[in-house]
Design an enzyme around this catalytic site. Structure first.
Site, PDB file in Angstrom:
ATOM      1  N   HIS A  36       0.856  -1.563  -0.170  1.00 42.57           N
ATOM      2  CA  HIS A  36       0.129  -0.189  -0.078  1.00 42.57           C
ATOM      3  C   HIS A  36       0.509   0.994   0.084  1.00 42.57           C
ATOM      4  CE1 HIS A  36      -2.701  -2.816   1.894  1.00 42.57           C
ATOM      5  NE2 HIS A  36      -3.888  -2.372   1.253  1.00 42.57           N
ATOM      6  N   SER A 189      -2.042  -8.016   3.828  1.00 38.56           N
ATOM      7  CA  SER A 189      -2.416  -7.726   4.905  1.00 38.56           C
ATOM      8  C   SER A 189      -2.177  -9.230   5.653  1.00 38.56           C
ATOM      9  CB  SER A 189      -3.929  -6.986   4.955  1.00 38.56           C
ATOM     10  OG  SER A 189      -3.760  -6.047   4.093  1.00 38.56           O
TER      11      SER A 189
HETATM   12  O1  PAF Z   1      -7.279  -5.050  -3.288  1.00 39.64           O
HETATM   13  C1  PAF Z   1      -8.322  -4.061  -2.661  1.00 39.64           C
HETATM   14  O2  PAF Z   1      -7.539  -4.148  -1.374  1.00 39.64           O
HETATM   15  C2  PAF Z   1      -9.929  -4.301  -2.589  1.00 39.64           C
HETATM   16  O3  PAF Z   1     -10.183  -5.517  -3.376  1.00 39.64           O
HETATM   17  C3  PAF Z   1     -10.534  -3.120  -2.868  1.00 39.64           C
HETATM   18  C4  PAF Z   1      -9.273  -2.585  -4.097  1.00 39.64           C
HETATM   19  C5  PAF Z   1     -10.048  -1.714  -1.369  1.00 39.64           C
HETATM   20  C6  PAF Z   1     -12.224  -2.708  -2.886  1.00 39.64           C
HETATM   21  O4  PAF Z   1     -11.904  -2.878  -1.392  1.00 39.64           O
END
Ligand code: PAF
Length: 510
Positions: A36, A189
């Protein structure tokens, strides 16, 4: 800009109404990790505008209730990570509000049938419909210009891309290569739910995918049965392990096209995915078009930006013309011409600043080939079959392992008919004449009447388009770009966008 946390749709709408900048949007489900961070940093670094990160654990995309229960909960640490990585705004809606069943804006969106009926879509029924529904809702609220998604979830990325197209949302997707931990496993995660022995299984799985890719690249073979045996031999429970076309996701045999070896495994109670892309030869971009269409400038900039080799085939025809004139070779005599071509060497030399010289039999002719004399003769020489055969062969040799942008008149039709991307770049005669005039003046060849240049260009078009051997025509699968009124930067940006649609970032950054 102060860091902002928005908790309700009303707060978001108010902020959005007062915010005219572009928005770079990174949707997440929290529990932020290095993957992320990379997404948020890329959103922050690459573009103008504000970076908005949403954190929402979407219950609609959990087909398995146990999986939802065990999913790492949201934490205040996520805010810190998001802001530190470059977020300007964090949106953390509550489930009751975002998914309020009475809400008129809540459309249930179905994922593309084709893309959903393979890989994870087969085992996680309803998962991608849940993803689409929530992402669509978020996009409607946030109204971003750019959407940042990880290639780790490649199937999700394709499905969202398809949804944007179907719903006619004018939002560009920027994808980020899978980010991996030091032991090679992709950040997720769910990794923190793994016991040591399960993590070891995942490490083994990722290693095996990588090894299979290397064997494919070196030996052009991939034995899925053997690979499955090896992985199962470690007591790893495979949900699927397949080679699919990287864009249609239909099962495929690895070939010239880009494919993907993708798998999902169960480690303990945790389900994990990983993949590698398979691309036999590096990409080739073919840029064809008439004289003065801006090909050379665009190709040079493009090659530099994409770190690809620049193959200026026009310069090769010019260099050969220079050589034939300089050596007084009677090129109308086929035997004499063929004799002169034997053992002839044409080489490009590129310096650290990507400036390129062309050498013919070790003589640097970069400047000497840009004269009016060569301008007026090159098209005639380029229409001689023996010349074309000789140079096309040279060009194919240079491009044998790919990784280049080639510009010319028959690149997409003749030299590299299997090029990854074909562009046909053109412009009106008026625009092209103006450009040619500037180019000649820049190269200190004096000022020439625009009308004379126009006539020369018309004549050149006539010759190029009507010659019997490899005439200048747009390849059927080439994308037409009319460059009147477009800056070089804009044309290059357009081509890079198209290129990014065809080549995953993961392959571009290897
Ligand atoms: O990839 C993710 O974390 C989820 O599928 C997303 C794109 C945030 C949608 O909930």
């Amino acid at each position: 800009m102060p860091k902002i946390i928005l908790e309700t749709i009303e707060e978001l709408s108010k902020w959005r109404n007062h915010h005219n900048d572009d928005i770079n949007f990174v949707p997440t489900m929290g529990d932020l990790h290095s993957g992320h961070e990379k997404l948020i940093q890329s959103a922050k670094n690459s573009y103008f505008g504000s970076t908005l990160v949403s954190i929402f654990v979407n219950p609609l995309q959990f087909n398995n209730k146990e999986d939802l229960k065990s999913y790492p909960p949201k934490s205040i640490k996520d805010h810190e990570i998001a802001f530190q990585s470059g977020a300007d705004v964090i949106f953390i809606p509550r489930e009751e509000e975002l998914l309020d069943k009475n809400c008129q804006d809540l459309n249930f969106i179905r994922a593309s049938k084709e893309l959903n009926s393979t890989l994870c879509g087969l085992n996680r029924i309803g998962h991608f419909d849940g993803v689409c529904t929530v992402v669509y809702r978020l996009l409607k609220l946030v109204q971003p210009q750019l959407l940042f998604l990880g290639e780790k979830d490649w199937q999700q990325l394709l499905i969202i891309k398809n949804m944007l197209k179907e719903m006619k949302l004018n939002i560009k997707i920027k994808s980020i290569p899978t980010q991996r931990d030091q032991d090679g496993i992709p950040y997720s995660s769910r990794n923190k739910l793994l016991k040591t022995k399960d993590r070891e299984k995942l490490i083994f799985f990722s290693q095996k995918l990588n090894e299979a890719k290397n064997t494919f690249l070196k030996e052009d073979r991939l034995d899925l049965v053997e690979l499955t045996k090896e992985i199962e031999g470690k007591n790893i429970n495979i949900e699927y392990l397949k080679v699919v076309d990287a864009f249609s996701l239909k099962e495929a045999i690895p070939s010239e096209k880009i494919s993907m070896l993708a798998g999902a495994i169960k480690c303990g109670n945790t389900r994990l995915i990983d993949h590698v892309f398979l691309m036999k030869t590096q990409p080739i971009i073919a840029i064809d078009g008439p004289a003065g269409s801006g090909k050379s400038t665009v190709t040079k900039v493009l090659a530099k930006k994409l770190k690809l080799l620049y193959l200026d085939t026009g310069a090769m025809y010019r260099a050969l013309s220079w050589f034939l004139i300089n050596e007084n070779i009677d090129y109308s005599n086929n035997d004499q011409l063929k004799k002169s071509l034997k053992g002839l060497s044409i080489v490009f030399k590129t310096d650290v600043n990507s400036n390129q010289d062309i050498l013919i039999n070790d003589i640097c002719v970069t400047k000497l080939i840009r004269t009016q004399e060569i301008n007026s003769i090159v098209s005639k020489i380029a229409s001689i079959p023996a010349v074309r055969e000789f140079l096309v062969n040279e060009q194919r040799q240079i491009g044998a392992s790919g990784g280049l942008v080639a510009e010319g008149r028959d690149i997409g039709t003749k030299v590299f008919p299997n090029a990854t991307l074909k562009i046909y770049l053109t412009a009106s005669i008026d625009e092209r004449a103006k450009r040619r005039k500037l180019e000649l003046e820049d190269n200190e060849y004096g000022s020439i009447e625009l009308s004379i240049i126009k006539e020369q260009i018309k004549q050149r078009d006539q010759n190029d388009m009507n010659r019997s051997h490899s005439p200048l025509i747009k390849a059927k699968d080439a994308i037409l770009i009319e460059s009147d009124g477009l800056s070089v930067e804009k044309i290059v940006e357009n081509i890079i966008d198209i290129y990014n649609e065809k080549i995953p970032q993961e392959l571009q950054t290897e």
